[in-house]
Design an enzyme around this catalytic site. Structure first.
Site, mmCIF file in Angstrom:
data_model
loop_
_atom_site.group_PDB
_atom_site.id
_atom_site.type_symbol
_atom_site.label_atom_id
_atom_site.label_comp_id
_atom_site.label_asym_id
_atom_site.label_seq_id
_atom_site.Cartn_x
_atom_site.Cartn_y
_atom_site.Cartn_z
ATOM 1 N N SER A 82 -8.882 -1.003 11.159
ATOM 2 C CA SER A 82 -8.636 -1.857 9.685
ATOM 3 C C SER A 82 -8.111 -3.149 10.135
ATOM 4 C CB SER A 82 -7.403 -1.024 9.167
ATOM 5 O OG SER A 82 -7.715 0.217 8.860
ATOM 6 N N ASP A 131 -6.239 -5.427 -0.892
ATOM 7 C CA ASP A 131 -5.936 -4.963 0.639
ATOM 8 C C ASP A 131 -6.227 -5.996 1.472
ATOM 9 O OD1 ASP A 131 -4.561 -3.212 2.280
ATOM 10 O OD2 ASP A 131 -6.366 -1.808 2.773
ATOM 11 N N HIS A 186 -2.562 -3.277 4.267
ATOM 12 C CA HIS A 186 -1.500 -2.187 4.722
ATOM 13 C C HIS A 186 -1.364 -2.010 6.318
ATOM 14 C CE1 HIS A 186 -5.921 -0.498 5.792
ATOM 15 N NE2 HIS A 186 -5.215 -0.144 6.581
#
Length: 391
Positions: free
Chosen positions: A235, A160, A130
């Site tokens: 992230s 992911d 993402h």
């Protein structure tokens, strides 16, 4: 000789008297001579105390682990061009007469940020899908100040994870740890670029292992939970152990405000390695698929089915014409074994099936009306899942 002895004794007595006076009235003078706390040498006229220089880390410091891993964690900046919605006035001929087509080609550039981890000196960097999905340009900034444009090698939306590559020399690759040896309570450090402030290290412990059924990912959830502060921008960053080895890739947080509440999740390095190898080798992750809708066995369902144990997965639905349907699997069957390996729950079932090679046959054992049935299923190719932002 007696005279020399008296002179020595008098000198020692006077010296001790002076030392006593100095240490009593001006202790900072003595500290400057004998070590310990020192007077600050600065432009200020206010006397202050300063600790002696000491390069050794204090007990409980994790400076060595951070120093080892920080050069391997990078900042990732992505941008994509978005065309704004059509101005409704442009449909008016009178409006277009005066302003022409100047608004037709206007575009907006959207910029986002995240983190990544250098896993190979060849330039391979792990991050979250993402972070880089749909990006027109990806720029990687290293801790030593170097920058490079990265290209996406491949991505796996179901975990992911994504792999990007840069072309630079002397890249500091991180050392992969052994998450199977990690235990709840172990100290971990999270390294990333939260809110774009720059590389940041936070500390916490492992709060849980093997977290699933969180709704972060559609199928393959197996997270390390930690209370190390993880915020937007972290992230794709590294979760490391106290020795500086990579344990996981920081992926998601539980938050009501957008900031850290002490519940963060990282993808374990075991999953990371298998996905990374598949992406580098094939450009994608190939998983097995049989076309069923599974469901966990709850105590209520176990009682209604008359089961003596609650291990396995209930087949709630079967895709018509899919591999399981062709092999004779039916809704209501309880899958208890795949290729001789017991099925613990729904997540375990999906992971086991995913590891099977498409096109091969596998033996499935199901319970149907409390009787075991063996089904030989030809494994299909799992369809691609849609991308999903998890932060």
């Amino acid at each position: 000789m007696r005279r020399l002895w008296l002179l020595f004794a008098q000198t020692v007595t006077v010296g001790l008297a002076i030392l006593f006076i100095v240490t009593t009235l001006k202790p900072e003078w003595a500290s400057g001579v004998f070590g310990g706390t020192q007077k600050v040498r600065s432009a200020t006229s206010i006397p202050m105390l300063e600790a002696p220089l000491n390069t050794a880390p204090t007990q409980g410091s994790f400076r060595d682990a951070a120093k080892l891993a920080m050069p391997s964690v990078v900042n990732i900046f992505t941008s994509k061009t978005a065309t704004p919605s059509q101005n409704p006035f442009m449909d008016d001929p009178f409006f277009r007469k005066f302003f022409g087509d100047r608004f037709d080609d206007q575009q907006e550039k959207q910029v986002s940020l995240g983190s990544g981890v250098i896993v190979s000196a060849q330039g391979y960097i792990l991050t979250n899908n993402h972070v880089v999905e749909a990006a027109d340009e990806i720029e990687v900034a290293l801790a030593d100040g170097r920058k490079a444009i990265a290209k996406v090698v491949g991505a796996d939306p179901e975990t992911d994870l994504a792999v990007v590559k840069i072309d630079l020399d002397n890249l500091p690759a991180i050392t992969l740890g052994h998450v199977e040896e990690a235990r709840v309570g172990d100290v971990v450090l999270a390294i990333g670029n939260p809110f774009g402030v720059g590389q940041t290290v936070t500390m916490g412990i492992i709060s849980a292992l093997g977290r699933n059924h969180l709704g972060i990912l559609d199928a393959f959830e197996n997270f390390i939970q930690t209370d190390a502060a993880i915020n937007p921008g972290n992230s794709g960053g590294a979760l490391i152990d106290a020795n500086g080895n990579l344990l996981g890739i920081n992926t998601a947080i539980y938050s009501r405000s957008g900031g850290s509440l002490g519940i963060g999740f990282a993808i374990p390095v075991t999953t990371v390695k298998s996905v990374m190898d598949a992406i580098i080798k094939n450009g994608q992750v190939v998983r097995g698929y049989i076309g069923v809708e599974p469901q966990d066995i709850t105590p209520e369902l176990a009682e209604s089915f008359g089961l003596k144990k609650s291990k396995g997965a209930i087949i709630a639905g079967v895709l018509k014409g899919g591999p399981a349907d062709k092999a004779g699997m039916q809704p209501g069957d309880i899958l208890v074994s795949v290729e001789g390996k017991a099925v613990v729950d729904m997540a375990d079932m999906l992971n086991q099936i995913a590891q099977l090679s498409p096109g091969t046959k596998a033996k499935f054992i199901v319970l149907r009306r409390n009787q075991e049935n063996t089904l030989n299923v030809t494994i299909g190719l799992r369809p691609k899942a849609p991308s999903r932002a998890s932060e």
